[in-house]
Design a protein around this motif. Structure first.
Motif, PDB file in Angstrom:
ATOM      1  N   VAL A 122       9.951  61.448  46.156  1.00  0.00           N
ATOM      2  CA  VAL A 122      10.968  61.746  44.765  1.00  0.00           C
ATOM      3  C   VAL A 122      12.454  61.868  44.296  1.00  0.00           C
ATOM      4  O   VAL A 122      13.131  63.050  44.894  1.00  0.00           O
ATOM      5  N   ALA A 123      13.423  61.515  43.827  1.00  0.00           N
ATOM      6  CA  ALA A 123      14.656  61.709  43.867  1.00  0.00           C
ATOM      7  C   ALA A 123      15.623  61.676  42.788  1.00  0.00           C
ATOM      8  O   ALA A 123      14.988  60.782  41.449  1.00  0.00           O
ATOM      9  N   TYR A 124      16.642  62.259  42.147  1.00  0.00           N
ATOM     10  CA  TYR A 124      16.904  62.108  40.782  1.00  0.00           C
ATOM     11  C   TYR A 124      17.491  60.204  40.501  1.00  0.00           C
ATOM     12  O   TYR A 124      18.489  60.256  41.987  1.00  0.00           O
ATOM     13  N   GLY A 125      16.965  60.012  40.059  1.00  0.00           N
ATOM     14  CA  GLY A 125      17.166  58.050  39.744  1.00  0.00           C
ATOM     15  C   GLY A 125      16.233  57.586  41.273  1.00  0.00           C
ATOM     16  O   GLY A 125      16.633  56.239  40.779  1.00  0.00           O
ATOM     17  N   ASN A 126      15.495  57.908  41.606  1.00  0.00           N
ATOM     18  CA  ASN A 126      14.575  57.707  42.467  1.00  0.00           C
ATOM     19  C   ASN A 126      12.821  57.716  41.808  1.00  0.00           C
ATOM     20  O   ASN A 126      12.559  59.024  42.388  1.00  0.00           O
ATOM     21  N   ARG A 127      12.216  57.133  41.047  1.00  0.00           N
ATOM     22  CA  ARG A 127      10.731  57.648  40.317  1.00  0.00           C
ATOM     23  C   ARG A 127      10.403  56.962  41.524  1.00  0.00           C
ATOM     24  O   ARG A 127      10.163  56.309  41.716  1.00  0.00           O
ATOM     25  N   VAL A 128       9.065  57.600  40.768  1.00  0.00           N
ATOM     26  CA  VAL A 128       7.622  57.017  41.563  1.00  0.00           C
ATOM     27  C   VAL A 128       6.997  56.557  40.809  1.00  0.00           C
ATOM     28  O   VAL A 128       6.454  57.621  40.251  1.00  0.00           O
ATOM     29  N   TYR A 129       6.557  54.802  40.618  1.00  0.00           N
ATOM     30  CA  TYR A 129       5.335  54.784  39.453  1.00  0.00           C
ATOM     31  C   TYR A 129       4.087  54.441  39.768  1.00  0.00           C
ATOM     32  O   TYR A 129       4.131  54.254  41.001  1.00  0.00           O
ATOM     33  N   PHE A 130       3.289  55.088  39.177  1.00  0.00           N
ATOM     34  CA  PHE A 130       1.910  54.452  39.700  1.00  0.00           C
ATOM     35  C   PHE A 130       1.183  53.829  38.556  1.00  0.00           C
ATOM     36  O   PHE A 130       1.203  53.671  37.771  1.00  0.00           O
ATOM     37  N   ALA A 133      15.664  67.085  37.230  1.00  0.00           N
ATOM     38  CA  ALA A 133      16.523  67.126  37.027  1.00  0.00           C
ATOM     39  C   ALA A 133      17.062  66.214  35.791  1.00  0.00           C
ATOM     40  O   ALA A 133      17.782  66.392  34.917  1.00  0.00           O
ATOM     41  N   GLU A 134      16.712  65.139  36.666  1.00  0.00           N
ATOM     42  CA  GLU A 134      16.374  63.864  35.265  1.00  0.00           C
ATOM     43  C   GLU A 134      15.711  64.007  34.273  1.00  0.00           C
ATOM     44  O   GLU A 134      16.399  62.735  33.162  1.00  0.00           O
TER      45      GLU A 134
END
Length: 55
Positions: free
Chosen positions: A20-28, A42-43
């Protein structure tokens, strides 16, 4: 490209959180359908401030 994982991937929580990072979501997914997402704090704060502007 979206980062999509099955819900069972949460067994390796530390590995998932590191992705996970700003602009990089993890979807389940559960049974092939989206259920939830992990988002950088932060996002999330930025999104919340955008939504509250319309209240």
């Amino acid at each position: 490209m979206p980062n999509i994982k099955p819900g069972s991937a949460l067994k390796n929580y530390t590995t998932i959180v590191n992705e996970v990072a700003y602009g990089n979501r993890v979807y389940f997914t559960k049974n092939g359908h989206g259920t939830c997402a992990l988002v950088d704090i932060a996002e999330l704060d930025k999104q919340k401030s955008t939504f509250t502007a319309y209240d």
